[in-house]
Design a protein around this motif. Sequence first.
Motif: not given
Length: 330
Positions: A165-167, A159-162, A304-308
Amino acid sequence: MYSVKEATYSNWKIFFKKCKKTNMLQSWEYGLAKQRCSRWRAVRFFILNDKKETVGLVQALVVNVPFLGGIVRVNRGPILLDNNLISESNVQVFDMISALLKEFQRNHWWIVQIAPNVNKSDFGVLRLKDFGLTKLNLPSYGSGLIDLSEEESSLLSSLKKKWRYYLKQGQKNSFKIDSLKGDNSQIELLLNKYKKLQEDKEFSGLSDSLISELASQSSEEWEFSLFVAIENNYQEDDDPLGMLVSVRHGNTATYLIGLTNNKGRNFQINYVLLWKAILDSKNVGCTWFDIGGLDHSTPKGIRHFKSGLNSEAYSLIGEWRGVLYPWKQL
């Protein structure tokens, strides 16, 4: 050369299990749901090679119009068997589509609309034009696949870093997630919330009747999962923090609906719910998780959400329409 024969459920379910990557729109259960809430009738076919071996499956939706013959719709077919060396971008897939169009012509289904499960290519565009089809001015469908054969730790690290982080921030909050299967007591609430979202964001999406029918389907190869995030002190009349629907169809699961209220967004519930759905799909034996659409038509926030998720992106060749004149040889 390829040929086509109509499929029965007993044989379809055997071969559906053997498909490389399935999609919800080509599942038997989706066809049943469409039949029950619309005028469309589902018809399924096997595609056979010159050795009479089944190499692909196609589900078509048909409606008969008096004096005009039939209108036939294929969305994201054909799907290919796992032991088939042909990929979704291989030129031979268009020979399969040619055989399928000839079958439609034989059945007097003169008007055809097809969105092939084929990757974009200049060659593919030329072949579809050769069949007499015209590309519609609609966004070409794209999405992404997550390989669930990876270990959970590998999935997390990909997963992307951000997003990660939100997860993690969301997982620190105090709430619980109910996992409900099939037609359940929360479906009516889901429909109300989804309808409100459609009105607020001004998009058509799925109809109430189709969602209800999808939830009512049940088989070895199909599971409708509703994940509901609620606060620990949740009362019956309280608003859930968020709701998410994923559907398992064969070896693949698809993210179908996501809903989050203001407090849920502050709690990063959308990240937690989607991660929960991904792991649930992995734990029940799915090989792939489809993120449910990611293309130029996807709203910026959702994109943006799915791209992560860093999924394996794919982009299909688009929607095509034509008339199969009875005197014209394909």
